[in-house]
Design a protein around this motif. Sequence first.
Motif, PDB file in Angstrom:
ATOM      1  N   LEU A  18      14.185   6.725  10.367  1.00 47.63           N
ATOM      2  CA  LEU A  18      13.244   7.131   9.326  1.00 47.63           C
ATOM      3  C   LEU A  18      12.694   8.519   9.618  1.00 47.63           C
TER       4      LEU A  18
ATOM      5  N   ALA B  48      11.048   1.982   0.410  1.00 46.73           N
ATOM      6  CA  ALA B  48      11.260   3.429   0.446  1.00 46.73           C
ATOM      7  C   ALA B  48      11.980   3.875  -0.820  1.00 46.73           C
TER       8      ALA B  48
ATOM      9  N   GLN C  32       3.882   9.922   1.016  1.00 45.15           N
ATOM     10  CA  GLN C  32       4.890  10.778   0.412  1.00 45.15           C
ATOM     11  C   GLN C  32       5.137  11.965   1.320  1.00 45.15           C
TER      12      GLN C  32
ATOM     13  N   GLY D 280       1.720   3.892  -0.651  1.00 41.52           N
ATOM     14  CA  GLY D 280       2.490   4.401   0.477  1.00 41.52           C
ATOM     15  C   GLY D 280       2.285   5.889   0.691  1.00 41.52           C
TER      16      GLY D 280
ATOM     17  N   SER E 213       8.682  -3.792   3.617  1.00 33.52           N
ATOM     18  CA  SER E 213       8.605  -2.339   3.615  1.00 33.52           C
ATOM     19  C   SER E 213       9.404  -1.846   2.417  1.00 33.52           C
TER      20      SER E 213
ATOM     21  N   LEU F  94      10.653  11.991  -0.326  1.00 36.06           N
ATOM     22  CA  LEU F  94      10.642  10.624   0.179  1.00 36.06           C
ATOM     23  C   LEU F  94       9.266   9.996   0.010  1.00 36.06           C
ATOM     24  N   TRP F  95       9.232   8.830  -0.636  1.00 39.10           N
ATOM     25  CA  TRP F  95       8.037   7.996  -0.654  1.00 39.10           C
ATOM     26  C   TRP F  95       8.369   6.737   0.122  1.00 39.10           C
ATOM     27  N   TYR F  96       7.442   6.283   0.963  1.00 41.19           N
ATOM     28  CA  TYR F  96       7.734   5.090   1.740  1.00 41.19           C
ATOM     29  C   TYR F  96       6.458   4.328   2.070  1.00 41.19           C
ATOM     30  N   LYS F  97       6.627   3.043   2.233  1.00 40.00           N
ATOM     31  CA  LYS F  97       5.559   2.147   2.668  1.00 40.00           C
ATOM     32  C   LYS F  97       6.067   1.444   3.923  1.00 40.00           C
ATOM     33  N   ASP F  98       5.387   1.650   5.034  1.00 40.28           N
ATOM     34  CA  ASP F  98       5.812   1.046   6.282  1.00 40.28           C
ATOM     35  C   ASP F  98       5.699  -0.472   6.231  1.00 40.28           C
TER      36      ASP F  98
END
Length: 235
Positions: free
Chosen positions: A2, A51, A31, A29, A49, A35-39
């Motif tokens: 990641l 992404a 940014q 999440g 999770s 890329l946007w992501y939530k762990d």
Amino acid sequence: MLSRLINFLRACWRSSSDRYVHTCSDAAGRQDGLLWYKDIGQHLNGEFSMAVVQANTLLEDQSQIESGCLSLLDSGPYGTFVGIYDGHGGPETSRYVNDHLFHNLKRFTTEQQSMSVDVIRKAFQATEEGFLSLVTKQWPTKPQIAAVGSCCLVGVICGGTLYIANLGDSRAVLGRLVQATGEVLAIQLSTEHNASIESIRQELQSLHPDDSQIVVLKHNVWRVKGLTQVSSLHK
């Protein structure tokens, strides 16, 4: 892995989109570039999770995790909802689905006091009807909205049961760990609605017997009306 992806995307231009996910149980999440992501975080039915990597100038896709929000009267927390909405031709449909599908699901779950295939089907239908109503209203000033659509892939876990529902060609795959060998098996949970699949072409042809152009082979690719491979879009 990641961190490498994040570093790679830092070289990309910054996204102008400000909407990626709505949740009722946890914060949005992060940014970083495209890329946007939530762990990984703990939800009612386990760890989740998510992404999203933006491919277009305008992000057309939406996704959400709702946990502990399907309450039935006094029964308390009642499940986890995961939705993936792959937009096409613009963001309007996927955003509408993101804003309304889960709320429709809650409404029908409360009315019937249970989760079921019928409840999910009604939620999908109500959401589609709502968007079609919006298209009708906006058509005179924004005719391009009629060409916007979205695939819709949903997973609902409640009462120890996993429900999978989909429109379009997004696919749900379950990874199952084999304890004896340590191997992870990929199990397909949904079937795509895509004109490249012969059974889908046959279904379209049977539903539209008077339309010889309902599916067309164009540049060695089967397409609905010669335009799109996806056969189930909210339009």
